[in-house]
Design a protein around this motif. Structure first.
Motif, short mmCIF file in Angstrom:
data_model
loop_
_atom_site.label_atom_id
_atom_site.label_comp_id
_atom_site.label_asym_id
_atom_site.label_seq_id
_atom_site.Cartn_x
_atom_site.Cartn_y
_atom_site.Cartn_z
N ARG A 91 0.82 -1.22 0.00
CA ARG A 91 0.00 0.00 0.00
C ARG A 91 0.86 1.28 0.00
N SER A 92 2.20 1.11 -0.12
CA SER A 92 3.05 2.30 -0.12
C SER A 92 2.99 2.99 -1.46
N PHE A 93 3.47 4.23 -1.48
CA PHE A 93 3.62 4.96 -2.74
C PHE A 93 4.94 5.71 -2.70
N GLN B 122 1.51 6.50 5.44
CA GLN B 122 1.25 6.23 4.02
C GLN B 122 0.22 7.24 3.53
N GLY B 123 0.62 8.05 2.57
CA GLY B 123 -0.24 9.14 2.12
C GLY B 123 -1.16 8.73 0.99
N GLU B 124 -0.57 8.45 -0.17
CA GLU B 124 -1.38 8.10 -1.35
C GLU B 124 -2.14 6.81 -1.13
N GLY B 125 -1.63 5.96 -0.25
CA GLY B 125 -2.29 4.68 0.02
C GLY B 125 -3.56 4.83 0.85
N GLY B 126 -3.84 6.05 1.36
CA GLY B 126 -5.09 6.24 2.11
C GLY B 126 -4.92 6.89 3.48
N VAL B 127 -3.74 7.47 3.75
CA VAL B 127 -3.43 8.13 5.04
C VAL B 127 -3.50 7.11 6.19
N TYR B 128 -2.50 6.26 6.23
CA TYR B 128 -2.36 5.28 7.31
C TYR B 128 -1.05 5.54 8.06
N PRO B 129 -1.12 6.02 9.31
CA PRO B 129 0.12 6.22 10.08
C PRO B 129 0.75 4.88 10.46
N GLY C 71 6.44 6.86 -5.97
CA GLY C 71 6.67 7.65 -7.17
C GLY C 71 6.49 6.84 -8.45
N ARG C 72 6.61 7.54 -9.59
CA ARG C 72 6.24 6.95 -10.89
C ARG C 72 7.42 6.56 -11.76
N THR C 73 8.63 6.99 -11.44
CA THR C 73 9.78 6.55 -12.23
C THR C 73 9.99 5.06 -11.97
N LEU C 74 10.72 4.37 -12.84
CA LEU C 74 10.70 2.90 -12.74
C LEU C 74 11.24 2.33 -11.42
N GLY C 75 12.30 2.95 -10.89
CA GLY C 75 12.83 2.47 -9.62
C GLY C 75 11.82 2.71 -8.50
N ALA C 76 11.33 3.95 -8.42
CA ALA C 76 10.36 4.30 -7.37
C ALA C 76 9.07 3.51 -7.54
N LEU C 77 8.68 3.26 -8.77
CA LEU C 77 7.48 2.47 -9.04
C LEU C 77 7.68 1.02 -8.58
N SER C 78 8.88 0.51 -8.78
CA SER C 78 9.19 -0.86 -8.36
C SER C 78 9.18 -0.97 -6.84
N ALA C 79 9.50 0.14 -6.17
CA ALA C 79 9.47 0.17 -4.70
C ALA C 79 8.05 0.30 -4.16
N THR C 80 7.14 0.81 -4.99
CA THR C 80 5.77 1.08 -4.57
C THR C 80 5.00 -0.22 -4.35
N GLY C 81 4.26 -0.27 -3.23
CA GLY C 81 3.54 -1.51 -2.92
C GLY C 81 2.11 -1.51 -3.40
N GLN C 82 1.85 -1.07 -4.63
CA GLN C 82 0.49 -1.08 -5.17
C GLN C 82 0.54 -1.59 -6.61
N ARG C 83 -0.03 -2.76 -6.79
CA ARG C 83 0.04 -3.43 -8.10
C ARG C 83 -0.58 -2.60 -9.22
N LYS C 84 -1.63 -1.83 -8.89
CA LYS C 84 -2.35 -1.11 -9.96
C LYS C 84 -1.43 -0.11 -10.67
N ASN D 172 -9.13 15.81 -1.92
CA ASN D 172 -9.05 14.76 -2.95
C ASN D 172 -9.22 13.38 -2.35
N ALA D 173 -9.45 12.43 -3.26
CA ALA D 173 -9.73 11.05 -2.84
C ALA D 173 -8.44 10.25 -2.84
N VAL D 174 -8.19 9.50 -1.76
CA VAL D 174 -7.08 8.53 -1.75
C VAL D 174 -7.68 7.18 -1.38
N GLY D 175 -8.23 6.52 -2.37
CA GLY D 175 -8.94 5.27 -2.13
C GLY D 175 -10.41 5.49 -2.39
N PRO D 176 -11.15 4.39 -2.56
CA PRO D 176 -12.54 4.48 -2.98
C PRO D 176 -13.45 5.24 -2.02
#
Ligand SMILES: Cc1ncc(COP(=O)(O)O)c(C=O)c1O
Length: 411
Positions: free
Chosen positions: A146-148, A203-210, A150-163, A372-376
């Motif tokens: 659920r982490s975020f 976790q911010g983009e993942g939905g604000v989870y401390p 960034g969008r560059t390939l390394g940062a994206l590979s580190a991101t824990g969101q399959r979508k 803004n929305a971070v999650g459904p």
């Protein structure tokens, strides 16, 4: 070149949006609003409608829009020297680095242009650090689900969101994820091939989870035991947002490095990696670089932003206003219902409801509030740190009405 739309003085939003829709690669899902001006915690669209800005450019505008001291620093530097490349020394960059290292446990800074680039620098630092010690098999980075990052390939590979990852596979090898706040899983994933653990304190983009304090403290111990670095991604949480200059101060730990961006530049694009020795010195001349990174224009603006954060006491204010905002949200929630959970730290708040977040966001927009929305079902609030009680009252009233409207009840 596309023809047929002229945007001139006094244009309304419609032609701007049509032009943008026609000419830009359509990677953003935007609200149908064209913003033209901002001041403090408010922005105005091209038709002159005012909005209370509780997104703040996604946590960027810590000192609000067009703070006079930051505008002054930017325009003064713009008349003097904008850019030199990093083939030369410049005073704003050196002073910005000094400001950061003097107020933190870190020894050195590297400047880049965004959060993703700060994370990329962190990944490279971790890999270099292991190799410097003769451990070339130690290159893995362990991150959280659920982490975020960034969008560059390394940062994206580190991101824990399959979508975010799936459309761009194959990813960069050497990353693995564990459930957030699961210390046993983290301990199980970290070993002799781990160069670093990389986590967001909230976790911010993942939905604000401390993070649980026990989890971050365990992460520190696990990293030390395994001989790995602990790197925190404070791109969103850093520089006052959570009511501390760095969010890790809440947790009683000190990481080996942090990635920063968002609030740092006051709205100009700059990111930074701060690191403690000995890791801070492993990246040597020629091993990493950025043409624009920390150029005089953004560095002078960033320095002025940090000085305002410090001199106006905005870190303490974020702490106090964060508590005030949470209290207001709690009472709004008991009045309106539909709120399942209020999460966050300082002025980084997620409101999870039982209605679609997108509908709440749209209803709030129509009523003059940007969130803004971070999650459904989670709406995020990230107001400027200069926000006051009256603005919070107004925002929470609007949000309550927007939730009711989205729920199909009278707002
Ligand atoms: C924690 C975190 N890391 C990295 C990034 C990426 O930053 P940027 O969009 O500046 O590349 C973000 C962006 O939201 C973020 O929240």
């Amino acid at each position: 070149m596309p023809e047929g739309t002229t945007i001139g003085e006094g244009s309304t939003g419609q032609p701007i949006m049509e032009l943008a829709d026609r000419c830009l690669i359509p990677v953003y899902r935007r609200q149908r609003v064209a913003l033209a001006r901002g001041q403090g915690c408010r922005v105005w669209d091209t038709e002159g409608r005012a909005y209370l800005d509780f997104i703040a450019g996604i946590g960027v505008l810590a000192v609000g829009h067009c703070h006079p001291r930051v505008v002054h620093a930017l325009t003064r530097q713009a008349g003097q020297l904008w850019h030199t490349s990093n083939l030369f020394y410049t005073e704003p960059q050196a002073r910005l680095a000094e400001w950061l290292v003097r107020r933190s446990p870190f020894d050195r800074a590297f400047f880049c242009n965004s959060g993703a680039e700060a994370v990329e620098a962190a990944i490279k630092l971790a890999r270099r650090w292991a190799r410097e010690r003769g451990e070339s098999g130690r290159f893995e980075i362990v991150t959280a689900e659920r982490s975020f990052h960034g969008r560059t390939l390394g940062a994206l590979s580190a991101t824990g969101q399959r979508k975010y990852q799936e459309p761009f596979e194959p990813l960069v090898p050497g990353f693995r994820t564990v459930p957030f706040n699961d210390a046993a899983a983290l301990a199980g994933a970290v070993g002799p091939s781990t160069a670093a653990i990389l986590l967001e304190p909230v976790q911010g983009e993942g939905g604000v989870y401390p993070a649980d304090p026990a989890f971050l403290r365990a992460a520190r111990e696990i990293a030390d035991r395994a001989g790995a670095l602990l790197i925190l991604d404070e791109v969103q949480t850093g520089l006052g947002r959570t009511g501390r200059l760095f969010a890790f101060e809440h947790f009683g730990i000190v990481p080996d490095a942090v990635a920063l961006a968002k609030a740092l530049g006051g709205g100009t694009p700059i990111g930074a990696l701060l690191a403690r020795e000995p890791a801070a010195s492993v990246l040597q001349a020629g091993q990493h670089a950025s043409t624009f990174g920390g150029n005089p224009l953004v560095a002078a603006t960033a320095l002025a932003t940090l000085q305002v954060i410090e001199e106006e006491g905005l870190v303490g204010r974020a702490d106090a206003m964060g508590r005030y905002l949470s209290g207001k949200l709690q009472s709004m929630s008991s009045r309106t219902g539909h709120v399942r959970q209020i999460r966050g730290l300082g002025l980084m708040v997620g409101v999870e409801t039982d209605v679609p977040a997108a509908a709440v966001v749209e209803a709030a927009l129509r009523r003059g509030l940007l969130v803004n929305a971070v999650g459904p079902t989670t709406v995020r609030m990230l107001p400027p740190l200069v926000v006051g009680p009256a603005e919070i009252d107004e925002a929470v009233d609007i949000l309550g009405a927007a939730i009711l409207e989205a729920a199909g009840e009278k707002g």
